[in-house]
Scaffold this motif. Structure first.
Motif, PDB file in Angstrom:
ATOM      1  N   GLN A 153       0.745  -1.299  -0.024  1.00  0.00           N
ATOM      2  CA  GLN A 153       0.060  -0.036   0.129  1.00  0.00           C
ATOM      3  C   GLN A 153       0.828   1.162   0.136  1.00  0.00           C
ATOM      4  O   GLN A 153       0.413   2.457  -0.816  1.00  0.00           O
ATOM      5  CB  GLN A 153      -1.011   0.051   1.234  1.00  0.00           C
ATOM      6  CG  GLN A 153      -2.081  -1.042   1.117  1.00  0.00           C
ATOM      7  CD  GLN A 153      -3.058  -0.500   2.356  1.00  0.00           C
ATOM      8  OE1 GLN A 153      -2.894  -0.747   3.296  1.00  0.00           O
ATOM      9  NE2 GLN A 153      -4.290   0.153   1.507  1.00  0.00           N
ATOM     10  N   HIS A 154       1.954   1.200   0.801  1.00  0.00           N
ATOM     11  CA  HIS A 154       2.464   2.571   0.910  1.00  0.00           C
ATOM     12  C   HIS A 154       4.165   2.589   0.502  1.00  0.00           C
ATOM     13  O   HIS A 154       4.756   3.498   0.655  1.00  0.00           O
ATOM     14  CB  HIS A 154       2.692   2.820   2.557  1.00  0.00           C
ATOM     15  CG  HIS A 154       1.199   2.834   3.113  1.00  0.00           C
ATOM     16  ND1 HIS A 154       0.527   3.936   2.776  1.00  0.00           N
ATOM     17  CD2 HIS A 154       0.813   2.087   4.056  1.00  0.00           C
ATOM     18  CE1 HIS A 154      -0.655   3.722   3.410  1.00  0.00           C
ATOM     19  NE2 HIS A 154      -0.674   2.714   4.048  1.00  0.00           N
ATOM     20  N   GLY A 155       4.529   1.318   0.027  1.00  0.00           N
ATOM     21  CA  GLY A 155       6.008   1.368  -0.293  1.00  0.00           C
ATOM     22  C   GLY A 155       5.948   0.697  -1.741  1.00  0.00           C
ATOM     23  O   GLY A 155       5.292   0.911  -2.601  1.00  0.00           O
ATOM     24  N   HIS A 156       7.161   0.019  -1.899  1.00  0.00           N
ATOM     25  CA  HIS A 156       7.614  -0.435  -3.214  1.00  0.00           C
ATOM     26  C   HIS A 156       8.042  -1.791  -2.748  1.00  0.00           C
ATOM     27  O   HIS A 156       9.043  -2.121  -2.068  1.00  0.00           O
ATOM     28  CB  HIS A 156       8.914   0.207  -3.906  1.00  0.00           C
ATOM     29  CG  HIS A 156       9.064  -0.079  -5.131  1.00  0.00           C
ATOM     30  ND1 HIS A 156       9.059   0.225  -6.443  1.00  0.00           N
ATOM     31  CD2 HIS A 156       9.990  -1.193  -5.477  1.00  0.00           C
ATOM     32  CE1 HIS A 156       9.575  -0.366  -7.201  1.00  0.00           C
ATOM     33  NE2 HIS A 156      10.026  -1.441  -6.801  1.00  0.00           N
ATOM     34  N   VAL A 157       7.224  -2.955  -3.519  1.00  0.00           N
ATOM     35  CA  VAL A 157       7.599  -4.299  -3.027  1.00  0.00           C
ATOM     36  C   VAL A 157       8.125  -5.063  -4.382  1.00  0.00           C
ATOM     37  O   VAL A 157       7.389  -5.098  -5.359  1.00  0.00           O
ATOM     38  CB  VAL A 157       6.525  -4.981  -2.489  1.00  0.00           C
ATOM     39  CG1 VAL A 157       6.935  -6.504  -2.107  1.00  0.00           C
ATOM     40  CG2 VAL A 157       6.014  -4.215  -1.141  1.00  0.00           C
ATOM     41  N   ASP A 158       9.509  -5.525  -4.177  1.00  0.00           N
ATOM     42  CA  ASP A 158       9.811  -6.195  -5.552  1.00  0.00           C
ATOM     43  C   ASP A 158       9.684  -7.818  -4.979  1.00  0.00           C
ATOM     44  O   ASP A 158      10.099  -7.915  -3.966  1.00  0.00           O
ATOM     45  CB  ASP A 158      11.470  -5.829  -5.808  1.00  0.00           C
ATOM     46  CG  ASP A 158      11.430  -4.612  -6.405  1.00  0.00           C
ATOM     47  OD1 ASP A 158      10.512  -4.029  -7.311  1.00  0.00           O
ATOM     48  OD2 ASP A 158      12.475  -4.039  -5.996  1.00  0.00           O
ATOM     49  N   THR A 159       9.770  -8.566  -6.305  1.00  0.00           N
ATOM     50  CA  THR A 159       9.944 -10.074  -6.009  1.00  0.00           C
ATOM     51  C   THR A 159      10.360 -10.537  -7.184  1.00  0.00           C
ATOM     52  O   THR A 159      10.750  -9.781  -8.153  1.00  0.00           O
ATOM     53  CB  THR A 159       8.432 -10.872  -5.510  1.00  0.00           C
ATOM     54  OG1 THR A 159       8.638 -12.070  -5.412  1.00  0.00           O
ATOM     55  CG2 THR A 159       7.415 -10.305  -6.776  1.00  0.00           C
ATOM     56  N   THR A 160      10.535 -11.978  -7.376  1.00  0.00           N
ATOM     57  CA  THR A 160      11.339 -12.589  -8.340  1.00  0.00           C
ATOM     58  C   THR A 160       9.951 -13.420  -9.052  1.00  0.00           C
ATOM     59  O   THR A 160       8.925 -13.524  -8.342  1.00  0.00           O
ATOM     60  CB  THR A 160      12.361 -13.431  -7.880  1.00  0.00           C
ATOM     61  OG1 THR A 160      11.726 -14.506  -6.785  1.00  0.00           O
ATOM     62  CG2 THR A 160      13.662 -12.974  -7.360  1.00  0.00           C
ATOM     63  N   THR A 161      10.156 -13.741 -10.157  1.00  0.00           N
ATOM     64  CA  THR A 161       9.321 -14.440 -11.101  1.00  0.00           C
ATOM     65  C   THR A 161       8.734 -15.500 -10.286  1.00  0.00           C
ATOM     66  O   THR A 161       7.778 -16.293 -10.448  1.00  0.00           O
ATOM     67  CB  THR A 161       9.698 -14.680 -12.402  1.00  0.00           C
ATOM     68  OG1 THR A 161      10.876 -15.311 -12.568  1.00  0.00           O
ATOM     69  CG2 THR A 161       9.820 -13.278 -13.303  1.00  0.00           C
ATOM     70  N   ASP A 162       9.683 -16.279  -9.625  1.00  0.00           N
ATOM     71  CA  ASP A 162       9.289 -17.655  -8.889  1.00  0.00           C
ATOM     72  C   ASP A 162       8.831 -17.335  -7.403  1.00  0.00           C
ATOM     73  O   ASP A 162       8.761 -18.218  -6.813  1.00  0.00           O
ATOM     74  CB  ASP A 162      10.584 -18.743  -8.978  1.00  0.00           C
ATOM     75  CG  ASP A 162      11.758 -18.269  -8.349  1.00  0.00           C
ATOM     76  OD1 ASP A 162      11.734 -17.033  -7.821  1.00  0.00           O
ATOM     77  OD2 ASP A 162      12.509 -19.097  -8.017  1.00  0.00           O
ATOM     78  N   LEU A 163       8.689 -15.996  -6.979  1.00  0.00           N
ATOM     79  CA  LEU A 163       8.415 -15.924  -5.762  1.00  0.00           C
ATOM     80  C   LEU A 163       9.207 -16.246  -4.681  1.00  0.00           C
ATOM     81  O   LEU A 163       8.778 -16.667  -3.644  1.00  0.00           O
ATOM     82  CB  LEU A 163       6.822 -15.964  -5.673  1.00  0.00           C
ATOM     83  CG  LEU A 163       5.591 -15.621  -6.469  1.00  0.00           C
ATOM     84  CD1 LEU A 163       4.572 -16.090  -6.218  1.00  0.00           C
ATOM     85  CD2 LEU A 163       5.605 -13.928  -6.543  1.00  0.00           C
ATOM     86  N   SER A 164      10.612 -16.537  -5.156  1.00  0.00           N
ATOM     87  CA  SER A 164      11.426 -17.197  -3.862  1.00  0.00           C
ATOM     88  C   SER A 164      12.035 -15.994  -3.048  1.00  0.00           C
ATOM     89  O   SER A 164      12.766 -16.333  -1.979  1.00  0.00           O
ATOM     90  CB  SER A 164      12.470 -17.758  -4.706  1.00  0.00           C
ATOM     91  OG  SER A 164      13.333 -16.981  -5.608  1.00  0.00           O
ATOM     92  N   ALA A 165      11.814 -14.681  -3.524  1.00  0.00           N
ATOM     93  CA  ALA A 165      12.477 -13.497  -2.597  1.00  0.00           C
ATOM     94  C   ALA A 165      11.661 -12.218  -2.679  1.00  0.00           C
ATOM     95  O   ALA A 165      10.764 -12.252  -3.652  1.00  0.00           O
ATOM     96  CB  ALA A 165      13.694 -13.395  -3.143  1.00  0.00           C
ATOM     97  N   VAL A 166      11.836 -11.561  -1.674  1.00  0.00           N
ATOM     98  CA  VAL A 166      10.813 -10.364  -1.751  1.00  0.00           C
ATOM     99  C   VAL A 166      11.664  -9.264  -0.942  1.00  0.00           C
ATOM    100  O   VAL A 166      12.706  -9.615   0.083  1.00  0.00           O
ATOM    101  CB  VAL A 166       9.557 -10.666  -0.891  1.00  0.00           C
ATOM    102  CG1 VAL A 166       9.947 -11.279   0.669  1.00  0.00           C
ATOM    103  CG2 VAL A 166       8.704  -9.468  -0.881  1.00  0.00           C
ATOM    104  N   ALA A 167      11.543  -8.001  -1.333  1.00  0.00           N
ATOM    105  CA  ALA A 167      12.143  -6.798  -0.812  1.00  0.00           C
ATOM    106  C   ALA A 167      11.215  -5.568  -0.640  1.00  0.00           C
ATOM    107  O   ALA A 167      10.314  -5.483  -1.557  1.00  0.00           O
ATOM    108  CB  ALA A 167      13.335  -6.024  -1.500  1.00  0.00           C
TER     109      ALA A 167
END
Length: 194
Positions: free
Chosen positions: A55-69
């Motif tokens: 909602q309030h930030g920037h969330v990155d992930t990988t195509t296989d959903l194995s990581a998140v920032a």
């Protein structure tokens, strides 16, 4: 490995990645000594943190959903405080420790404009495969293009050393009351000559 922006459809999988990645470690031992309680509380807590990030930030992930920032743009006023989510409902009897952790982090937080890396997690079965570095490098590239620094708190020596290799420098460490030491770290933007 491709990095992309996370969506609400990714929330269940990424909550599990966050909860499992943060299960071991000195901060978890300090927050919730009981491992069975920690797993339950962490799933609720990280569901809230991920929702807040989406909602309030920037969330990155990988195509296989194995990581998140989960990043927050602190070149603007910070996102709404913990009042916008029910910390007590998620953390129960451990709420005072979570509140103290948040307050300690906020007191040490730099006032200079930057992007704040609140959480980064890799599926524990995929550790030390370069996924975390790939995920962070994608956002660092954006920060370098815009001349924006980054800030984070490293919770263990392995992560601290990884961040040092990625261009972060050490700032004043934080020691939690009767708990572990964490390292505050700052990454100035890099510029390429071309």
């Amino acid at each position: 490995m491709t990095v992309r922006r996370a969506t609400h459809d990714d929330a269940a999988a990424l909550t599990t990645v966050l909860a499992e990645a943060f299960m071991p470690g000195p901060v978890g031992d300090w927050l919730i000594p009981n491992l069975a309680h920690r797993r339950t509380v962490y799933h609720r807590y990280f569901a809230l943190m991920l929702h807040r990030g989406l909602q309030h930030g920037h969330v990155d992930t990988t195509t296989d959903l194995s990581a998140v920032a989960i990043w927050y743009d602190r070149t603007q006023p910070p996102p709404p405080s913990s009042a916008d989510y029910d910390l007590a409902q998620a953390t129960g009897i451990y709420t005072p420790r979570f509140g103290l952790l948040d307050a300690t982090f906020e007191a040490a937080h730099p006032r200079e404009p930057h992007h704040y890396l609140a959480f980064v997690a890799v599926d524990p079965t995929r550790h030390r495969t370069g996924i975390g570095t790939t995920l962070l490098t994608a956002h660092h590239d954006l920060l370098d293009r815009t001349g924006t620094p980054a800030y984070l708190e490293a919770s263990n020596e392995h992560n601290r050393d990884l961040y040092l290799r990625l261009g972060y420098t050490l700032r004043t460490p934080i020691t939690l009351p009767f708990g572990p030491t964490l390292w505050t770290m700052w990454r100035p933007p890099t510029t390429s000559v071309g």
